[in-house]
Design a protein around this motif. Structure first.
Motif, short mmCIF file in Angstrom:
data_model
loop_
_atom_site.label_atom_id
_atom_site.label_comp_id
_atom_site.label_asym_id
_atom_site.label_seq_id
_atom_site.Cartn_x
_atom_site.Cartn_y
_atom_site.Cartn_z
N LEU A 117 -21.36 -17.22 12.03
CA LEU A 117 -22.67 -17.17 11.38
C LEU A 117 -23.12 -18.55 10.94
CD1 LEU A 117 -25.02 -15.51 10.23
CD2 LEU A 117 -23.71 -15.26 8.12
N SER A 118 -22.19 -19.33 10.42
CA SER A 118 -22.53 -20.68 9.97
C SER A 118 -23.01 -21.54 11.13
CB SER A 118 -21.32 -21.34 9.31
OG SER A 118 -20.94 -20.64 8.15
N ALA A 119 -22.30 -21.46 12.27
CA ALA A 119 -22.69 -22.26 13.44
C ALA A 119 -24.06 -21.83 13.95
CB ALA A 119 -21.65 -22.10 14.54
N ALA A 120 -24.28 -20.51 14.05
CA ALA A 120 -25.58 -20.01 14.52
C ALA A 120 -26.69 -20.39 13.55
CB ALA A 120 -25.52 -18.49 14.69
N ALA A 121 -26.39 -20.33 12.25
CA ALA A 121 -27.39 -20.66 11.24
C ALA A 121 -27.78 -22.13 11.31
CB ALA A 121 -26.87 -20.32 9.85
N LEU A 122 -26.80 -23.00 11.54
CA LEU A 122 -27.09 -24.43 11.65
C LEU A 122 -27.98 -24.72 12.86
CD1 LEU A 122 -23.68 -26.11 10.72
CD2 LEU A 122 -25.80 -26.15 9.41
N PHE A 123 -27.66 -24.10 14.00
CA PHE A 123 -28.49 -24.27 15.19
C PHE A 123 -29.91 -23.76 14.93
CE2 PHE A 123 -24.40 -24.10 17.78
CZ PHE A 123 -24.44 -25.46 18.05
N ALA A 124 -30.00 -22.58 14.28
CA ALA A 124 -31.31 -21.99 14.01
C ALA A 124 -32.11 -22.86 13.04
CB ALA A 124 -31.15 -20.58 13.44
N LEU A 125 -31.44 -23.36 12.00
CA LEU A 125 -32.13 -24.21 11.02
C LEU A 125 -32.65 -25.49 11.66
CD1 LEU A 125 -29.92 -23.92 7.80
CD2 LEU A 125 -32.27 -23.14 8.11
N PHE A 126 -31.86 -26.04 12.58
CA PHE A 126 -32.29 -27.25 13.29
C PHE A 126 -33.56 -26.97 14.09
CE2 PHE A 126 -32.20 -29.90 17.15
CZ PHE A 126 -32.27 -31.16 16.57
N ALA A 127 -33.59 -25.83 14.77
CA ALA A 127 -34.76 -25.46 15.57
C ALA A 127 -35.97 -25.23 14.67
CB ALA A 127 -34.46 -24.22 16.40
N VAL A 128 -35.77 -24.52 13.57
CA VAL A 128 -36.87 -24.24 12.64
C VAL A 128 -37.41 -25.54 12.06
CG1 VAL A 128 -37.45 -23.21 10.40
CG2 VAL A 128 -36.08 -21.93 12.05
N ALA A 129 -36.50 -26.45 11.68
CA ALA A 129 -36.93 -27.73 11.10
C ALA A 129 -37.69 -28.56 12.13
CB ALA A 129 -35.72 -28.51 10.59
N ARG A 130 -37.23 -28.54 13.37
CA ARG A 130 -37.87 -29.36 14.40
C ARG A 130 -39.28 -28.88 14.71
NH1 ARG A 130 -34.90 -31.45 19.95
NH2 ARG A 130 -36.49 -32.99 20.51
N ILE A 131 -39.45 -27.59 14.88
CA ILE A 131 -40.77 -27.08 15.22
C ILE A 131 -41.70 -27.14 14.01
CG2 ILE A 131 -40.44 -24.62 14.68
CD1 ILE A 131 -41.86 -23.99 17.32
N GLY A 132 -41.12 -26.95 12.80
CA GLY A 132 -41.93 -27.05 11.59
C GLY A 132 -42.43 -28.46 11.36
N THR A 133 -41.55 -29.45 11.59
CA THR A 133 -41.94 -30.85 11.43
C THR A 133 -43.01 -31.23 12.44
OG1 THR A 133 -39.73 -31.43 10.62
CG2 THR A 133 -41.08 -33.22 11.48
#
Length: 328
Positions: A117-133
């Motif tokens: 879950l931690s690994a998937a969450a980190l990948f997901a957070l990176f994607a969310v941050a990138r598209i949000g930025t």
């Protein structure tokens, strides 16, 4: 010039070479102007225990955007410190929630599930941050009174990002150039200025060849540099030291090869990143207009080396000049 745009010329062409006009980007800011902004923002940030840093970032961006010119007109930045603060709060709450869930799973002796879950969450957070930025910065940037925009959706981008990142892990990094091109194409094709969209026509295979070539150079050259530096230091030591003391200092014998290898790794990495940047920009289009960049590995190597030296000699006080030199 670092980046240029070739656009159809308005005047009737007298020869084929005059069909297009070249417009370059220029930066007019100075280190002294930015230093005044930076030092005042630093004082306010310290006095507010870091809270003012969001307004400081917005003010710095407004200066940098406002000093950047294309085709005789400058860009505008319309973001605010309040917006940056709210964005940070949302990200912090999301990260805290994921941490609580992860902690609860670990408490229930579900360590493997917690790790996944931690690994998937980190990948997901990176994607969310990138598209949000991407969405935020483009929507807060204007030129000639017209705003940029981003039309990508979080769901499709998240699935695309997770899929390509998984393939990159599965192939031990060999899929990375394809991942890089896929993400670049998604972000570029959904970016627009007014009603005109940007496009990216690069291919993963082109970047893959570049990636493998640099990887091969690193595998062959870097170990050779390490061995050569060891023998070179040993020979130099033996030639300069008295005969009764012919044992090289162990610390230097280890340190010199390490420094040589790190420099070699940095040069290979810099070379790849420069060529990657050139490839990305040279395959970016705005309508019928193609971007062209003249940046080279030597340009960046000199820039990074002198910037690092400036920061080191001034204990960080040269940061505004470093930022201006990099932007320019």
């Amino acid at each position: 010039m670092d980046s240029q745009l070739a656009t159809p010329s308005d005047s009737p062409p007298t020869d084929p070479t005059s069909l297009y006009s070249i417009h370059g980007f220029r930066f007019h800011g100075t280190g002294w102007d930015l230093f005044g902004i930076w030092i005042l923002n630093l004082a306010k940030t310290i006095l507010t225990l870091g809270l003012y840093s969001f307004w400081a970032k917005a003010q710095t961006r407004a200066y940098l955007w406002g000093q950047s010119e294309f085709a005789g007109d400058r860009f505008g930045y319309h973001g605010t410190g309040k917006e940056l603060l709210l964005g940070w709060v949302k990200a912090a709450l999301l990260f805290a929630g994921l941490s609580v869930i992860n902690g609860a799973l670990a408490w229930q002796d579900l360590g493997i599930l917690s790790g996944m879950l931690s690994a998937a969450a980190l990948f997901a957070l990176f994607a969310v941050a990138r598209i949000g930025t991407m969405r935020y910065r483009l929507s807060r940037t204007s030129w000639r009174g017209i705003r940029f925009s981003f039309h990508g959706k979080l769901g499709p981008f998240l699935l695309l990002s997770l899929k390509t990142q998984f393939l990159t892990l599965l192939t031990l990094g060999l899929y990375y150039p394809f991942y890089d091109c896929t993400i670049r194409q998604y972000l570029t094709d959904r970016s627009a200025f007014g009603t005109t969209h940007f496009r990216f026509d690069g291919r993963g295979w082109d970047l893959f060849k570049m990636f493998v070539a640099h990887w091969a150079i690193g595998v062959i050259v870097i170990p050779g540099i390490a061995i050569a530096s060891i023998f070179g230091y040993t020979s130099l030591f033996s030639a300069t030291m008295p005969q009764h003391d012919d044992t090289p200092d162990v610390a230097w014998q280890v340190l010199i090869p390490v420094i040589a290898v790190l420099l070699a790794v940095a040069l290979v990495f810099l070379s790849y990143q420069t060529r990657r940047r050139r490839y990305f920009w040279n395959h970016t289009l705005f309508g019928d207009t193609r971007v062209h960049t003249t940046v080279s590995p030597l340009n960046l190597c000199v820039l990074y080396a002198t910037n690092a030296l400036l920061l080191l000699l001034t204990l960080g006080l040269a940061w505004p000049w470093v930022l201006v030199r990099t932007r320019r």
